[in-house]
Scaffold this active site. Structure first.
Site, mmCIF file in Angstrom:
data_model
loop_
_atom_site.group_PDB
_atom_site.id
_atom_site.type_symbol
_atom_site.label_atom_id
_atom_site.label_comp_id
_atom_site.label_asym_id
_atom_site.label_seq_id
_atom_site.Cartn_x
_atom_site.Cartn_y
_atom_site.Cartn_z
ATOM 1 N N CYS A 1 0.832 -1.202 0.000
ATOM 2 C CA CYS A 1 0.000 0.000 0.000
ATOM 3 C C CYS A 1 0.875 1.264 0.000
ATOM 4 O O CYS A 1 2.097 1.193 0.048
ATOM 5 C CB CYS A 1 -0.913 -0.010 1.224
ATOM 6 S SG CYS A 1 -0.010 0.036 2.788
ATOM 7 N N CYS B 1 3.278 1.478 2.881
ATOM 8 C CA CYS B 1 4.467 0.647 2.692
ATOM 9 C C CYS B 1 5.484 1.366 1.799
ATOM 10 O O CYS B 1 6.682 1.353 2.080
ATOM 11 C CB CYS B 1 4.091 -0.692 2.075
ATOM 12 S SG CYS B 1 2.984 -1.683 3.081
#
Length: 84
Positions: A10, A13
């Site tokens: 995501c 991240c």
């Protein structure tokens, strides 16, 4: 040193990886970066809240996007430590 970014891939991240790369550069660390997106593997490492960051397989931080400064502090103890 291997720095592992733990999470599904995501935006959080991605931001954690950018900050970790910045922290490693600031500290002058030569590091290999690895993204771990497999949720079973992430959970086996003990991370229940992503994103997470591990150094040589040891979880250092998890649960939020840490700043480059916070990550530099977290990485400092691992400088000059032998990799496993």
């Amino acid at each position: 040193m291997k720095i592992q970014i733990l999470g599904p891939g995501c935006a959080n991240c991605t931001n954690l990886e950018k900050n970790a790369r910045r922290a490693a550069e600031t500290l002058g660390i030569q590091a290999e970066f690895e993204k771990i997106t497999d949720l079973d593997q992430i959970m086996e490492m003990g991370v229940l809240r992503t994103p997470g960051l591990a150094v040589d397989g040891r979880v250092v931080q998890s649960g939020k996007v840490f700043s480059a400064e916070e990550l530099a502090q977290a990485l400092t103890p691992y400088i000059n430590q032998p990799s496993e």
